[in-house]
Design a protein around this motif. Sequence first.
Motif, PDB file in Angstrom:
ATOM      1  N   ALA A  80     -27.582  10.605   5.731  1.00 45.59           N
ATOM      2  CA  ALA A  80     -28.531  11.253   6.641  1.00 45.59           C
ATOM      3  C   ALA A  80     -28.506  12.762   6.475  1.00 45.59           C
ATOM      4  O   ALA A  80     -29.525  13.429   6.663  1.00 45.59           O
ATOM      5  CB  ALA A  80     -28.216  10.872   8.078  1.00 45.59           C
ATOM      6  N   TYR A  81     -27.337  13.273   6.128  1.00 40.23           N
ATOM      7  CA  TYR A  81     -27.163  14.714   5.928  1.00 40.23           C
ATOM      8  C   TYR A  81     -26.329  14.928   4.665  1.00 40.23           C
ATOM      9  O   TYR A  81     -25.674  14.008   4.174  1.00 40.23           O
ATOM     10  CB  TYR A  81     -26.461  15.365   7.123  1.00 40.23           C
ATOM     11  CG  TYR A  81     -27.147  15.095   8.443  1.00 40.23           C
ATOM     12  CD1 TYR A  81     -28.264  15.821   8.827  1.00 40.23           C
ATOM     13  CD2 TYR A  81     -26.669  14.093   9.284  1.00 40.23           C
ATOM     14  CE1 TYR A  81     -28.903  15.567  10.027  1.00 40.23           C
ATOM     15  CE2 TYR A  81     -27.312  13.821  10.491  1.00 40.23           C
ATOM     16  CZ  TYR A  81     -28.423  14.562  10.863  1.00 40.23           C
ATOM     17  OH  TYR A  81     -29.060  14.291  12.038  1.00 40.23           O
ATOM     18  N   SER A 116     -23.568   8.568   9.388  1.00 38.63           N
ATOM     19  CA  SER A 116     -24.540   9.078   8.426  1.00 38.63           C
ATOM     20  C   SER A 116     -24.526   8.306   7.114  1.00 38.63           C
ATOM     21  O   SER A 116     -25.583   8.116   6.499  1.00 38.63           O
ATOM     22  CB  SER A 116     -24.262  10.554   8.144  1.00 38.63           C
ATOM     23  OG  SER A 116     -25.064  11.038   7.098  1.00 38.63           O
ATOM     24  N   THR A 153     -27.845   4.783   8.150  1.00 34.93           N
ATOM     25  CA  THR A 153     -29.129   5.470   8.069  1.00 34.93           C
ATOM     26  C   THR A 153     -30.281   4.527   7.732  1.00 34.93           C
ATOM     27  O   THR A 153     -30.218   3.759   6.763  1.00 34.93           O
ATOM     28  CB  THR A 153     -29.075   6.585   7.018  1.00 34.93           C
ATOM     29  OG1 THR A 153     -27.950   7.415   7.292  1.00 34.93           O
ATOM     30  CG2 THR A 153     -30.335   7.425   7.047  1.00 34.93           C
ATOM     31  N   ASP A 200     -35.049   8.224   7.650  1.00 33.04           N
ATOM     32  CA  ASP A 200     -34.291   8.979   8.650  1.00 33.04           C
ATOM     33  C   ASP A 200     -33.390  10.043   8.037  1.00 33.04           C
ATOM     34  O   ASP A 200     -32.818  10.850   8.759  1.00 33.04           O
ATOM     35  CB  ASP A 200     -33.434   8.032   9.506  1.00 33.04           C
ATOM     36  CG  ASP A 200     -34.229   7.380  10.614  1.00 33.04           C
ATOM     37  OD1 ASP A 200     -35.432   7.693  10.754  1.00 33.04           O
ATOM     38  OD2 ASP A 200     -33.666   6.533  11.336  1.00 33.04           O
ATOM     39  N   ALA A 201     -33.239  10.027   6.719  1.00 34.89           N
ATOM     40  CA  ALA A 201     -32.344  10.995   6.075  1.00 34.89           C
ATOM     41  C   ALA A 201     -33.025  12.345   5.909  1.00 34.89           C
ATOM     42  O   ALA A 201     -34.246  12.435   5.721  1.00 34.89           O
ATOM     43  CB  ALA A 201     -31.890  10.473   4.711  1.00 34.89           C
TER      44      ALA A 201
END
Length: 345
Positions: A242-243, A262, A266, A270-271
């Motif tokens: 995600a991050y 994350s 995910t 959504d990432a």
Amino acid sequence: MDYLKSRLDGILTSRALPEHDYLFDLSLRCGTLLEEEKTPYREASQSGLCGGLLDFTADEERLPLIIVPDLHARAEFFRHILHFSLPADFVPHDGTERLCVLDALLLHKVRLLCVGDLLHSELRGRERWIMALSDFKGGNYAGTSMTDEMTEGLSLLCAVMELKCAIPAYFHVLKGNHENIMNERSVGNFPFRKFADEGAMVFRFMQSVYGDDVLMTISSVEKALPLVAAFPECVVSHAEPAYAYSRSQLINGMDDDQLIQSVTWTANDDALDGSCELMLAELTGNSDALYFGGHRPIQGTCTFRQGGKYIQIHNPEREFVTLIRTDRIFDPDTDIIDVSKNQND
């Protein structure tokens, strides 16, 4: 080699639940190994615990890699992987016959990496889950349907733990969102339900059939699994990150709620755009490197996201694995293979 192959075959084709003492001893041994896996490829965290990153980017062996998507209690799929005859140009050797995956592992000629999600059959077990849910609501936590489900799942889990204990530097499993046998809501974990109330049902089954001691030892295995793996050619996590995270954050991320969520939970879209490219640059420094993950089901062999830098490989209806070669860039047309064919039995 023959002994381990026979042992794993026996586990993966078993139609009976593993005995309590065997499962307890094996999960205790595997959990201890993982907790103490402080090696050149798995740097310890600042607190002295096992780190969250497997890092083979500076590995002198530079071995080819096989990536296994979500298994979801598919014991037969895992058996097919171990017996699959690898292409001669993927793992060269002196013999006249092509090596199967297990032999290549035991000869230290390849690495095998699973992206996680070992338990819980999903769509293929839908009707079984629904029948088991009816038993569960009536207070029967270990009825025939649930026992059949757990026989498959625990057979796979036992084979995975046996292989990890046998060749820890060459066989690895990442944590997925289904690695939560306690069905907890903590440290990146969330209770799981899809077709029934799978997380609670597995927990109650394990508690009633095996007791809290086995639950705790399996949970210890899950909580000691690494989160991300890096190789010169690729980075792998269970889900699309995600991050973007740094090497230091990953090493020290085993108790980081947001980081674990994350890389294990995910959803599509959504990432953060570019998270994979940033992590590839941070971890590999190779502009041709690619990021692989499972988690969200796909059709066909793979799906490209994030401008082609992230590749999803989890087709739950097929037995595909991904080959990462050291001598050329990944080619989806030739390097995603069906292991249900060309068995070396």
